[in-house]
Design a protein around this motif. Structure first.
Motif, short mmCIF file in Angstrom:
data_model
loop_
_atom_site.label_atom_id
_atom_site.label_comp_id
_atom_site.label_asym_id
_atom_site.label_seq_id
_atom_site.Cartn_x
_atom_site.Cartn_y
_atom_site.Cartn_z
N ASP A 30 0.81 -1.21 0.00
CA ASP A 30 0.00 0.00 0.00
C ASP A 30 0.85 1.26 0.00
O ASP A 30 0.32 2.36 -0.08
N SER A 31 2.16 1.11 0.10
CA SER A 31 3.06 2.26 -0.01
C SER A 31 4.45 1.76 -0.42
O SER A 31 4.76 0.58 -0.28
N ARG A 46 8.74 8.91 -1.09
CA ARG A 46 7.78 7.87 -0.73
C ARG A 46 6.44 8.16 -1.38
O ARG A 46 6.13 9.30 -1.71
N SER A 47 5.63 7.10 -1.52
CA SER A 47 4.35 7.25 -2.21
C SER A 47 3.36 6.19 -1.75
O SER A 47 3.76 5.09 -1.35
N THR A 48 2.09 6.51 -1.81
CA THR A 48 1.04 5.51 -1.60
C THR A 48 0.45 5.08 -2.95
O THR A 48 -0.53 4.36 -2.98
N PRO A 80 -2.37 3.65 5.74
CA PRO A 80 -1.51 3.75 4.56
C PRO A 80 -1.42 5.22 4.13
O PRO A 80 -2.34 5.76 3.52
N VAL A 82 1.66 8.58 3.22
CA VAL A 82 3.05 8.85 2.89
C VAL A 82 3.91 8.94 4.15
O VAL A 82 5.02 8.40 4.20
N ALA A 85 4.87 5.55 5.15
CA ALA A 85 5.56 4.74 4.15
C ALA A 85 7.02 4.57 4.53
O ALA A 85 7.63 5.44 5.14
#
Length: 103
Positions: A30-31, A46-48, A80, A82, A85
């Protein structure tokens, strides 16, 4: 399930880290994110979203280094988002372990 990719090289390792995350996508997550030491400073993206979007972010931010870690994660602690993450930072270290809610 989480996945971790890390590398050290004399050339830019970031494309290899992102490719490693792409190969782990089948596991689900999820990330995702990467952390590198660039010009003596830790940098993190970072990213979701999907790894493809993370790659776009990395390219736009000109993230590059010979040393780095990349991570996909299922949020078992916290939502979930950023800020949850991985990788997280703790002082001069980047890891998959959370140290505080601000990481």
């Amino acid at each position: 399930m989480c996945g971790i990719v890390a590398g050290v090289s004399t050339r830019n390792i970031v494309p290899i880290l992102v490719e490693g995350l792409k190969r782990l996508e089948y596991r689900g997550y999820d990330s995702c994110g990467i952390a590198v030491r660039q010009d003596g400073v830790l940098r993190r993206t970072r990213s979701t979203a999907r790894v493809a979007e993370l790659q776009e972010q990395v390219n736009a931010d000109h993230v590059q280094s010979g040393t780095g870690i990349a991570h996909t994660r299922w949020a078992t602690h916290g939502v979930p988002a950023v800020h949850n993450a991985h990788p997280h930072f703790s002082g001069a270290l980047a890891s998959e372990a959370a140290t505080s809610p601000q990481d």
